[in-house]
Design a protein around this motif. Structure first.
Motif, mmCIF file in Angstrom:
data_model
loop_
_atom_site.group_PDB
_atom_site.id
_atom_site.type_symbol
_atom_site.label_atom_id
_atom_site.label_comp_id
_atom_site.label_asym_id
_atom_site.label_seq_id
_atom_site.Cartn_x
_atom_site.Cartn_y
_atom_site.Cartn_z
ATOM 1 N N VAL A 147 -57.698 63.217 33.684
ATOM 2 C CA VAL A 147 -57.402 61.990 32.944
ATOM 3 C C VAL A 147 -56.209 62.248 32.028
ATOM 4 C CG1 VAL A 147 -58.250 60.321 31.257
ATOM 5 C CG2 VAL A 147 -59.794 61.219 33.024
ATOM 6 N N VAL A 148 -55.136 61.472 32.197
ATOM 7 C CA VAL A 148 -53.948 61.658 31.370
ATOM 8 C C VAL A 148 -53.806 60.579 30.304
ATOM 9 C CG1 VAL A 148 -52.695 62.905 33.154
ATOM 10 C CG2 VAL A 148 -52.485 60.416 33.042
ATOM 11 N N LEU A 180 -55.189 58.488 35.837
ATOM 12 C CA LEU A 180 -55.322 59.851 36.326
ATOM 13 C C LEU A 180 -53.955 60.483 36.583
ATOM 14 C CD1 LEU A 180 -58.166 59.264 38.956
ATOM 15 C CD2 LEU A 180 -58.407 59.901 36.536
ATOM 16 N N ASP A 181 -53.956 61.803 36.699
ATOM 17 C CA ASP A 181 -52.696 62.512 36.914
ATOM 18 C C ASP A 181 -52.096 62.280 38.291
ATOM 19 O OD1 ASP A 181 -54.556 63.971 38.342
ATOM 20 O OD2 ASP A 181 -54.060 65.907 37.457
ATOM 21 N N ASP A 182 -52.845 61.674 39.208
ATOM 22 C CA ASP A 182 -52.279 61.340 40.516
ATOM 23 C C ASP A 182 -51.735 59.913 40.557
ATOM 24 O OD1 ASP A 182 -54.578 59.830 40.524
ATOM 25 O OD2 ASP A 182 -55.537 60.865 42.208
ATOM 26 N N VAL A 204 -58.344 53.935 37.070
ATOM 27 C CA VAL A 204 -59.773 53.844 37.370
ATOM 28 C C VAL A 204 -60.447 52.907 36.380
ATOM 29 C CG1 VAL A 204 -61.956 55.079 37.615
ATOM 30 C CG2 VAL A 204 -59.812 56.194 38.251
ATOM 31 N N ARG A 205 -61.155 51.932 36.898
ATOM 32 C CA ARG A 205 -62.020 51.077 36.095
ATOM 33 C C ARG A 205 -63.428 51.638 36.190
ATOM 34 N NH1 ARG A 205 -61.438 47.910 31.745
ATOM 35 N NH2 ARG A 205 -62.977 46.237 31.694
ATOM 36 N N GLN A 258 -60.277 62.476 27.737
ATOM 37 C CA GLN A 258 -58.835 62.666 27.618
ATOM 38 C C GLN A 258 -58.436 64.120 27.927
ATOM 39 O OE1 GLN A 258 -56.354 60.198 26.657
ATOM 40 N NE2 GLN A 258 -55.063 61.807 27.523
ATOM 41 N N GLY A 259 -57.526 64.286 28.894
ATOM 42 C CA GLY A 259 -57.026 65.600 29.247
ATOM 43 C C GLY A 259 -57.974 66.440 30.081
ATOM 44 N N ARG A 260 -59.126 65.910 30.436
ATOM 45 C CA ARG A 260 -60.129 66.694 31.158
ATOM 46 C C ARG A 260 -60.162 66.300 32.631
ATOM 47 N NH1 ARG A 260 -65.022 67.498 26.847
ATOM 48 N NH2 ARG A 260 -65.707 68.975 28.444
#
Length: 253
Positions: free
Chosen positions: A39-40, A50-52, A56-57, A79-81
């Motif tokens: 998660v960014v 997301l980083d891709d 996402v809802r 966050q960040g994970r």
């Protein structure tokens, strides 16, 4: 209280809600992680990036935009994970966003369960996304009984059918005893007052009514029962909620 202190409390509460008094709250059986990503960004209380590049809802819940701290709590959780994505039904919404349950990769914690435990979300299943509803309803009931989060605010209280007047809008939980139940020209109706033209009503479209019947529930079975209905209130011969699947209606007796 400063915003920094409030956010710190939300971080602590969010992680406590995930962990409880022991291991992290795992997702219920039936939710299988299908992919992972990081998660960014937390866009709002129910949406992450997301980083891709996918948005996402969060499936299965409705996180009110006006609920104080909802986005901060979600950020504290993810966050960040890295998170796993588990689908509970249809994998994309009409806006092209992924619709999924989130499970933290490092400890297996179920994010939707944590938000419900904090009282920062309500259960909102869809006809094509009905996974884990019983588990989520149980967590929501605990938060409501403890008056946590939104359940301490009058705007989010469970409404009595008699107060579901013409000005009531939005996603609501409405509770009352069904005065009459009938099927008219293929459409089912639950009436909660003496005058169906003005009182609160639940309506079932023909296809949705057949889904109830396929699960052993006839519209007439609700007559005389005390129920809690959840959904979007619209105005049609008084306030009305359209019931599309059985999980929307909890029989309280």
């Amino acid at each position: 209280m400063s915003r920094l202190a409030a956010v710190l409390l939300l971080v602590l509460a969010a992680n406590a809600a995930v962990a409880g008094d022991g291991p992290a709250m795992p997702p219920p059986a039936g939710l299988e992680v299908e992919r992972e990503a990081r998660v960014v960004e937390v866009i709002d209380a129910g949406t992450v990036l997301l980083d891709d590049g996918e948005t996402v809802r969060l499936a299965g819940i409705e996180a009110p935009a006006l609920a104080q701290g909802g986005a901060d709590a979600l950020a504290a959780l993810v966050q960040g994970r890295r998170v796993g994505l588990a689908s509970g039904g249809t994998r994309r919404d009409r806006y092209g966003r992924l619709r999924a349950h989130l499970v933290r990769t490092d400890d297996g914690a179920w994010v939707q369960g944590a938000l419900l435990a904090l009282g920062l979300a309500r259960v909102h299943s869809l006809v094509d996304d009905r996974a884990a509803v019983a588990d989520m309803l149980a967590i929501e009931r605990g938060a409501r009984a403890g008056r946590r989060g939104i359940w301490s605010q009058p705007r989010y209280r469970v409404r009595a059918a008699g107060e579901a007047g013409a000005r009531l809008r939005g996603f609501q939980l409405v509770e009352g005893r069904v005065k009459a139940a009938a099927v008219v020209r293929g459409r089912g109706y639950l009436n909660f007052g003496a005058d169906w033209r003005t009182d609160f009503t639940v309506s079932f479209g023909p296809r949705d009514r057949r889904l109830f019947e396929a699960e052993g529930i006839a519209v007439e079975d609700y007559e005389g029962r005390l129920v809690r209905v959840r959904g979007w209130v619209q105005s049609f011969n008084g306030p009305m909620i359209e019931a599309t699947h059985p999980e929307q209606i909890e029989v309280l007796e």
